[in-house]
Design a protein around this motif. Sequence first.
Motif, PDB file in Angstrom:
ATOM      1  N   LEU A  38      42.256  45.685  35.481  1.00 18.08           N
ATOM      2  CA  LEU A  38      41.450  45.349  34.317  1.00 18.08           C
ATOM      3  C   LEU A  38      41.987  46.124  33.124  1.00 18.08           C
ATOM      4  O   LEU A  38      42.168  47.342  33.198  1.00 18.08           O
ATOM      5  CB  LEU A  38      39.984  45.707  34.559  1.00 18.08           C
ATOM      6  CG  LEU A  38      39.309  44.961  35.702  1.00 18.08           C
ATOM      7  CD1 LEU A  38      37.880  45.448  35.883  1.00 18.08           C
ATOM      8  CD2 LEU A  38      39.329  43.468  35.450  1.00 18.08           C
ATOM      9  N   GLU A  68      42.024  40.524  32.431  1.00 22.24           N
ATOM     10  CA  GLU A  68      42.511  40.729  33.794  1.00 22.24           C
ATOM     11  C   GLU A  68      44.024  40.607  33.814  1.00 22.24           C
ATOM     12  O   GLU A  68      44.593  39.761  33.131  1.00 22.24           O
ATOM     13  CB  GLU A  68      41.896  39.696  34.744  1.00 22.24           C
ATOM     14  CG  GLU A  68      40.405  39.861  34.913  1.00 22.24           C
ATOM     15  CD  GLU A  68      39.813  38.899  35.938  1.00 22.24           C
ATOM     16  OE1 GLU A  68      40.574  38.161  36.607  1.00 22.24           O
ATOM     17  OE2 GLU A  68      38.578  38.883  36.071  1.00 22.24           O
ATOM     18  N   LYS A 101      33.414  45.081  35.993  1.00 18.63           N
ATOM     19  CA  LYS A 101      33.376  44.819  34.542  1.00 18.63           C
ATOM     20  C   LYS A 101      32.030  45.230  33.957  1.00 18.63           C
ATOM     21  O   LYS A 101      31.974  45.843  32.893  1.00 18.63           O
ATOM     22  CB  LYS A 101      33.638  43.337  34.262  1.00 18.63           C
ATOM     23  CG  LYS A 101      35.072  42.917  34.472  1.00 18.63           C
ATOM     24  CD  LYS A 101      35.202  41.420  34.196  1.00 18.63           C
ATOM     25  CE  LYS A 101      36.570  40.903  34.529  1.00 18.63           C
ATOM     26  NZ  LYS A 101      36.688  39.450  34.275  1.00 18.63           N
ATOM     27  N   LEU A 116      35.307  42.435  41.029  1.00 20.80           N
ATOM     28  CA  LEU A 116      35.722  42.661  39.647  1.00 20.80           C
ATOM     29  C   LEU A 116      34.603  42.405  38.644  1.00 20.80           C
ATOM     30  O   LEU A 116      34.522  43.079  37.620  1.00 20.80           O
ATOM     31  CB  LEU A 116      36.934  41.804  39.307  1.00 20.80           C
ATOM     32  CG  LEU A 116      38.245  42.181  40.002  1.00 20.80           C
ATOM     33  CD1 LEU A 116      39.372  41.257  39.549  1.00 20.80           C
ATOM     34  CD2 LEU A 116      38.611  43.626  39.744  1.00 20.80           C
TER      35      LEU A 116
END
Length: 89
Positions: free
Chosen positions: A51, A41, A23, A19
């Motif tokens: 997300l 999140e 991002k 993640l």
Amino acid sequence: MGEVLATIKVMPESPEVDLEKMKADIQASIPEGTEFHKIDEEPIAFGLVALKVMVIVGDEEGGTEAAEASLAKINGVNSVEVTDIGRLM
């Protein structure tokens, strides 16, 4: 013409997707004419985390389409969906 804050839900392909890398990729892929605001999140189930990407775009028809297309091309993304749009005052 004003601006709107759009929330775009980005679903990873699996819980194993990194993640933090996703991002960073999201921030790097925001197209011109779209302003990155933040990412939250949202736990879904069984370790899967969506997300919620918030961007500011112009208040015109198709304003989020460029951002949606850019986000959909990121490695590890399963789906992209606009979940909320609110006008900025």
